[in-house]
Scaffold this active site. Structure first.
Site, PDB file in Angstrom:
ATOM      1  N   ASN A   1      43.504 -23.455  46.498  1.00 27.82           N
ATOM      2  CA  ASN A   1      44.097 -24.478  47.359  1.00 27.82           C
ATOM      3  C   ASN A   1      43.017 -25.073  48.266  1.00 27.82           C
ATOM      4  OD1 ASN A   1      47.016 -25.030  47.175  1.00 27.82           O
ATOM      5  ND2 ASN A   1      47.229 -22.816  47.432  1.00 27.82           N
TER       6      ASN A   1
ATOM      7  N   GLU B   1      54.011 -31.193  46.972  1.00 26.62           N
ATOM      8  CA  GLU B   1      52.575 -30.894  47.041  1.00 26.62           C
ATOM      9  C   GLU B   1      51.775 -32.182  46.873  1.00 26.62           C
ATOM     10  OE1 GLU B   1      50.734 -28.309  47.635  1.00 26.62           O
ATOM     11  OE2 GLU B   1      51.837 -26.476  47.173  1.00 26.62           O
TER      12      GLU B   1
ATOM     13  N   ASN C   1      45.231 -26.027  39.915  1.00 28.80           N
ATOM     14  CA  ASN C   1      46.049 -26.179  41.112  1.00 28.80           C
ATOM     15  C   ASN C   1      45.219 -26.743  42.255  1.00 28.80           C
ATOM     16  OD1 ASN C   1      48.641 -25.707  42.485  1.00 28.80           O
ATOM     17  ND2 ASN C   1      47.396 -24.411  43.811  1.00 28.80           N
TER      18      ASN C   1
ATOM     19  N   ASP D   1      47.243 -23.529  52.502  1.00 28.22           N
ATOM     20  CA  ASP D   1      47.680 -24.298  51.333  1.00 28.22           C
ATOM     21  C   ASP D   1      46.894 -25.609  51.290  1.00 28.22           C
ATOM     22  OD1 ASP D   1      49.172 -25.229  49.105  1.00 28.22           O
ATOM     23  OD2 ASP D   1      50.995 -24.299  49.848  1.00 28.22           O
TER      24      ASP D   1
END
Length: 289
Positions: free
Chosen positions: A147, A15, A99, A197
């Protein structure tokens, strides 16, 4: 156009790719593997830093270090030694987990918050802003899995996804104050077979997003129309970043194993690069604190 699997460390959960023009390296994280990798695409050299827990975001900081989010909160990270400094803790257990995040041109760090209830996801997350004075402000609520934070080239529009509902939203963004307003749906990736994402915006304003489970990188125009969709060698693509000396190479992180019974794939978890796209990205800003 050419897609290449790079000789870089593979990840359980790749990521947060971030091009570092000062070092000529791509930094990216292995969230489930609790690592930060720094890869030089010219030499193939790699440095790896071990983190004490799951890591979910990395952005660069003025002066050469980085800001990362762990389950324990927001930390400064020395990219040479691995030393961490906790600057904003989350309680244990956390009400949400950070996140994915990016930095605006004024050096503010906008960070998504995802639900901590992974078994039965609820909209406990939101959007937060870390200012250079280390103040944290909640900007929005009602997000399941955060995201895709990034801005249009003029920074008047901020993009942000709730992957649980397959939707990227657009907000009006006030660069003077760091405030968001007027959240509305921008695009949904359902037709591409997956979830939005990690994402970035190029110099022309195209929104590039990894379509997780769909095995595609999609580029959308500012009006939400699909410009193109690129098929990747694996389904679990997770994030994208433009890099290289001319910012014309698109680096793509991937995830080795999903959490919803997805079959194992050869090459899942690897780092890829797409060359010959004919598009250029922009350097990501660095946190000013």
């Amino acid at each position: 156009m050419k897609i290449t699997k790079l000789p870089a460390p593979e990840c359980k959960g790749g990521e947060s790719p971030m091009w570092d023009a000062e070092r000529g390296e791509l930094h990216y994280i292995d969230n489930a593997g609790s690592k930060v990798h720094s890869f030089n695409p010219d030499t193939g050299a790699t440095r790896t830093l071990e983190m004490p827990s799951v890591i979910t975001t990395l952005v660069l900081r003025r002066g050469g270090s980085a800001v990362v989010t762990l389950r324990s909160g927001i930390h400064f990270l020395d990219l040479d030694t691995g030393a961490l400094e906790l600057i904003d803790p989350l309680p244990d257990p956390p009400p949400y987990v950070y996140n994915d995040g990016k930095v605006d041109s004024r050096g503010r760090f906008l960070i998504g918050g995802s639900t901590a209830n992974f078994a039965a996801p609820t909209p406990d997350g939101g959007l937060f802003r870390l200012d250079p004075d280390r103040t944290v402000t909640r900007l929005d609520a009602g997000i399941h899995f955060s995201n895709s934070p990034c801005w249009s080239p003029d920074e008047k529009t901020f993009y942000f996804s709730d992957s649980w509902v397959d939707t990227t939203f657009a907000y009006d963004y006030d660069i003077e104050t760091g405030a968001v307003s007027n959240r509305r749906p921008f695009v949904t990736t359902r037709a591409l077979g997956g979830l939005p994402d990690g994402a970035t915006v190029d110099v022309d304003g195209l929104f590039w997003v990894a379509v997780y489970q769909g095995g595609k990188i999609a580029a959308y125009r500012p009006d939400g129309a699909l410009e193109r969709a690129i098929d990747m060698p694996v389904k679990l693509v997770s994030s994208v970043a433009f890099g290289g000396p001319d910012l014309d190479r698109l680096f793509v992180t991937t995830i080795a194993h999903g959490t919803q019974g997805e079959p194992a794939e050869d090459g899942a978890g690897a780092l890829y690069v797409i060359d010959g796209l004919g598009f250029r990205g922009r350097l990501e800003h660095r946190f000013a604190g």
